[in-house]
Design a protein around this motif. Sequence first.
Motif, PDB file in Angstrom:
ATOM      1  N   GLN A 110      48.234 -13.054 -32.535  1.00 20.09           N
ATOM      2  CA  GLN A 110      47.500 -14.116 -32.723  1.00 20.09           C
ATOM      3  C   GLN A 110      47.964 -15.034 -31.627  1.00 20.09           C
ATOM      4  O   GLN A 110      46.972 -15.785 -31.199  1.00 20.09           O
ATOM      5  N   VAL A 111      49.227 -15.226 -31.337  1.00 23.11           N
ATOM      6  CA  VAL A 111      49.560 -16.112 -30.211  1.00 23.11           C
ATOM      7  C   VAL A 111      49.088 -15.484 -28.780  1.00 23.11           C
ATOM      8  O   VAL A 111      48.713 -16.316 -28.001  1.00 23.11           O
ATOM      9  N   ALA A 112      49.117 -14.218 -28.588  1.00 19.78           N
ATOM     10  CA  ALA A 112      48.618 -13.637 -27.549  1.00 19.78           C
ATOM     11  C   ALA A 112      47.265 -13.965 -27.106  1.00 19.78           C
ATOM     12  O   ALA A 112      46.823 -14.445 -26.071  1.00 19.78           O
ATOM     13  N   ARG A 113      46.364 -13.899 -28.285  1.00 14.47           N
ATOM     14  CA  ARG A 113      44.857 -14.185 -28.188  1.00 14.47           C
ATOM     15  C   ARG A 113      44.746 -15.738 -27.974  1.00 14.47           C
ATOM     16  O   ARG A 113      43.737 -16.028 -27.283  1.00 14.47           O
ATOM     17  N   GLN A 114      45.434 -16.640 -28.539  1.00 17.82           N
ATOM     18  CA  GLN A 114      45.265 -17.922 -28.485  1.00 17.82           C
ATOM     19  C   GLN A 114      45.769 -18.374 -27.007  1.00 17.82           C
ATOM     20  O   GLN A 114      45.527 -19.549 -26.695  1.00 17.82           O
ATOM     21  N   ARG A 115      46.468 -17.877 -26.486  1.00 23.42           N
ATOM     22  CA  ARG A 115      47.104 -18.340 -25.201  1.00 23.42           C
ATOM     23  C   ARG A 115      46.295 -18.614 -24.305  1.00 23.42           C
ATOM     24  O   ARG A 115      46.373 -19.659 -23.555  1.00 23.42           O
ATOM     25  N   GLU A 116      45.049 -17.825 -24.219  1.00 22.43           N
ATOM     26  CA  GLU A 116      43.957 -18.062 -23.239  1.00 22.43           C
ATOM     27  C   GLU A 116      42.935 -19.277 -23.719  1.00 22.43           C
ATOM     28  O   GLU A 116      42.608 -20.148 -22.786  1.00 22.43           O
ATOM     29  N   THR A 117      42.949 -18.998 -24.847  1.00 21.90           N
ATOM     30  CA  THR A 117      41.907 -20.235 -25.421  1.00 21.90           C
ATOM     31  C   THR A 117      42.764 -20.961 -26.760  1.00 21.90           C
ATOM     32  O   THR A 117      42.480 -20.317 -27.796  1.00 21.90           O
ATOM     33  N   PRO A 118      43.610 -21.815 -26.803  1.00 20.95           N
ATOM     34  CA  PRO A 118      44.389 -22.224 -27.838  1.00 20.95           C
ATOM     35  C   PRO A 118      43.300 -22.777 -28.898  1.00 20.95           C
ATOM     36  O   PRO A 118      42.519 -23.751 -28.743  1.00 20.95           O
ATOM     37  N   GLY A 119      43.554 -22.631 -30.168  1.00 27.47           N
ATOM     38  CA  GLY A 119      42.851 -22.964 -31.143  1.00 27.47           C
ATOM     39  C   GLY A 119      43.281 -24.308 -31.743  1.00 27.47           C
ATOM     40  O   GLY A 119      44.125 -25.015 -30.902  1.00 27.47           O
ATOM     41  N   ASP A 120      42.781 -24.736 -32.781  1.00 23.73           N
ATOM     42  CA  ASP A 120      43.032 -26.233 -33.434  1.00 23.73           C
ATOM     43  C   ASP A 120      44.262 -26.530 -34.265  1.00 23.73           C
ATOM     44  O   ASP A 120      44.595 -27.480 -34.490  1.00 23.73           O
ATOM     45  N   GLY A 121      45.018 -25.280 -34.538  1.00 21.40           N
ATOM     46  CA  GLY A 121      46.039 -25.262 -35.543  1.00 21.40           C
ATOM     47  C   GLY A 121      47.291 -25.524 -34.714  1.00 21.40           C
ATOM     48  O   GLY A 121      47.332 -25.804 -33.573  1.00 21.40           O
ATOM     49  N   LEU A 122      48.309 -25.129 -35.766  1.00 21.48           N
ATOM     50  CA  LEU A 122      49.674 -25.563 -34.952  1.00 21.48           C
ATOM     51  C   LEU A 122      50.180 -24.400 -33.844  1.00 21.48           C
ATOM     52  O   LEU A 122      50.819 -25.040 -32.833  1.00 21.48           O
ATOM     53  N   ILE A 123      49.642 -23.317 -33.829  1.00 18.95           N
ATOM     54  CA  ILE A 123      50.056 -22.464 -32.796  1.00 18.95           C
ATOM     55  C   ILE A 123      49.346 -22.754 -31.553  1.00 18.95           C
ATOM     56  O   ILE A 123      49.880 -22.982 -30.599  1.00 18.95           O
ATOM     57  N   GLY A 124      47.954 -23.131 -31.594  1.00 19.84           N
ATOM     58  CA  GLY A 124      47.524 -23.806 -30.317  1.00 19.84           C
ATOM     59  C   GLY A 124      47.645 -24.892 -29.893  1.00 19.84           C
ATOM     60  O   GLY A 124      47.861 -25.087 -28.606  1.00 19.84           O
ATOM     61  N   SER A 125      48.373 -25.891 -30.851  1.00 18.73           N
ATOM     62  CA  SER A 125      49.110 -27.169 -30.223  1.00 18.73           C
ATOM     63  C   SER A 125      50.224 -26.881 -29.712  1.00 18.73           C
ATOM     64  O   SER A 125      50.570 -27.428 -28.636  1.00 18.73           O
ATOM     65  N   LEU A 126      51.080 -25.895 -30.061  1.00 21.40           N
ATOM     66  CA  LEU A 126      52.378 -25.578 -29.537  1.00 21.40           C
ATOM     67  C   LEU A 126      52.118 -24.923 -28.009  1.00 21.40           C
ATOM     68  O   LEU A 126      52.727 -25.147 -27.276  1.00 21.40           O
ATOM     69  N   LEU A 127      51.013 -24.240 -27.939  1.00 22.01           N
ATOM     70  CA  LEU A 127      50.630 -23.645 -26.736  1.00 22.01           C
ATOM     71  C   LEU A 127      50.221 -24.345 -25.626  1.00 22.01           C
ATOM     72  O   LEU A 127      50.645 -24.417 -24.449  1.00 22.01           O
ATOM     73  N   ARG A 128      49.505 -25.313 -26.025  1.00 23.21           N
ATOM     74  CA  ARG A 128      48.905 -26.250 -25.182  1.00 23.21           C
ATOM     75  C   ARG A 128      50.224 -27.484 -24.648  1.00 23.21           C
ATOM     76  O   ARG A 128      50.316 -27.568 -23.441  1.00 23.21           O
TER      77      ARG A 128
END
Length: 445
Positions: free
Chosen positions: A221-239
């Motif tokens: 999930q982290v690898a998938r969101q690294r390109e397009t971060p989502g709205d949750g905590l994973i996406g926030s930390l990636l941004r």
Amino acid sequence: MGIVSTLKRRVATRLLARSTRDGIDLRKLRFLPDSITMPLQRDGLDPLPEMAQVRTETPVVRLTQMFGKGIWLVSGYDEARELLARGDQLSNDLGQFVSQEGRDPSEQIGGLGMTDPPHHTVLRKYLTPEFTKHKLARLEPLIAQIVEARLDAMEADGPVVDLVDQFAFPIPFEVICELLGLPVDDRARFHSLGAARFDLSQGGVGVFGAAAHTREFLIGQVARQRETPGDGLIGSLLREHGDELDDVTLGGLADGVFLGGYETSASMLALGTYLLVQHREAMTVLRDGDDAAVDGVVEELLRHLTVVQLAFLRFAREDLELGGQQIKAGDCIGISLLGANRDPALTPDADTFDPRRAPTRHLAFGHGLHRCVGAELARMELRISLRALARRFPDLAVTADDDQLDFRKLSAVYGVDALPVRLHPTHEHHEASHDASQATATMGA
């Protein structure tokens, strides 16, 4: 009987030696010796009587010797709190006893609970700002919405439903998926995996195997969101920190939040409901009481149930003294949070559930360096969920006898796998059915 016991001990010793002959590797440990399982066993919701005896006589006791190291149990409240605060003298690094050679990234040991400073300090700084009361307040409407949807579904499927399947598990699971920004998919699979990760009946084999599945999912999930971060905590930390966190590290952090965010809360909601229906006064407080009274019930549930039975294992960095005992460097220390929370040193009549008890300094979330980062989220979920349940179904009753309930046998997180409940008194359903039939007949006429 003596011969049988001797044979069992010899066989167990040989199996243990075979599983660790190439060095200590908890992944190969297929069972736990009987001498160290007592803190994981219960009589219903209560610790075994042996726990009170051990706590009274020797609140810090050496249970056995394994791998050439002493295995200690701390069950007294004062001793447990003191030890949990000694972060500089203890290590949580379980990786030293788990071979990492040839392991897939999903099988690596990591996360907050099993790391030491300075690495732990660095990791925790990413999560702490996301779990303050102020930051979590935004989730209250969402939690309330999820809870009401589950109550509606229960009403539709009643009059008898499985509270675990319909309420206790899906609420924290959906909340943590929303928080992290994960799809709410394959709920049943993660339900079974979550239970397996705390099930110690097969030693480390089952625990680490189940862990790899969820970590693999979250790393992906982290690898998938690294390109397009989502709205949750994973996406926030990636941004904000994507250049500092690789997929495995962030996946490990997310894994700790994910598992801790739903499995422990699910157990609290199920066992909490089971306890509440035996204490109607508490149900009344939840239904009609003010916020302070409701918070008091929640704190007493957390203390009395203490579903996380043992704190993460600690290893002494140096020789130390605790409770009059001399613990050697390298020894392993298990801290019974349940034993400590039932200690009269914490509160009088500690084995009794008292919904009007003044809040205590219980250890349900641990203490010190490794105190649960999601404590406030857990409290919020319990407060909203149980209050809504008491208001919607004030006469809810468990339909199974105690001996029919499948309480977990050897699990670091105590729970029950199913809890059949009747939502309304039986006579109300008869009257409702009769009224509906009368109405239908009148309309037909």
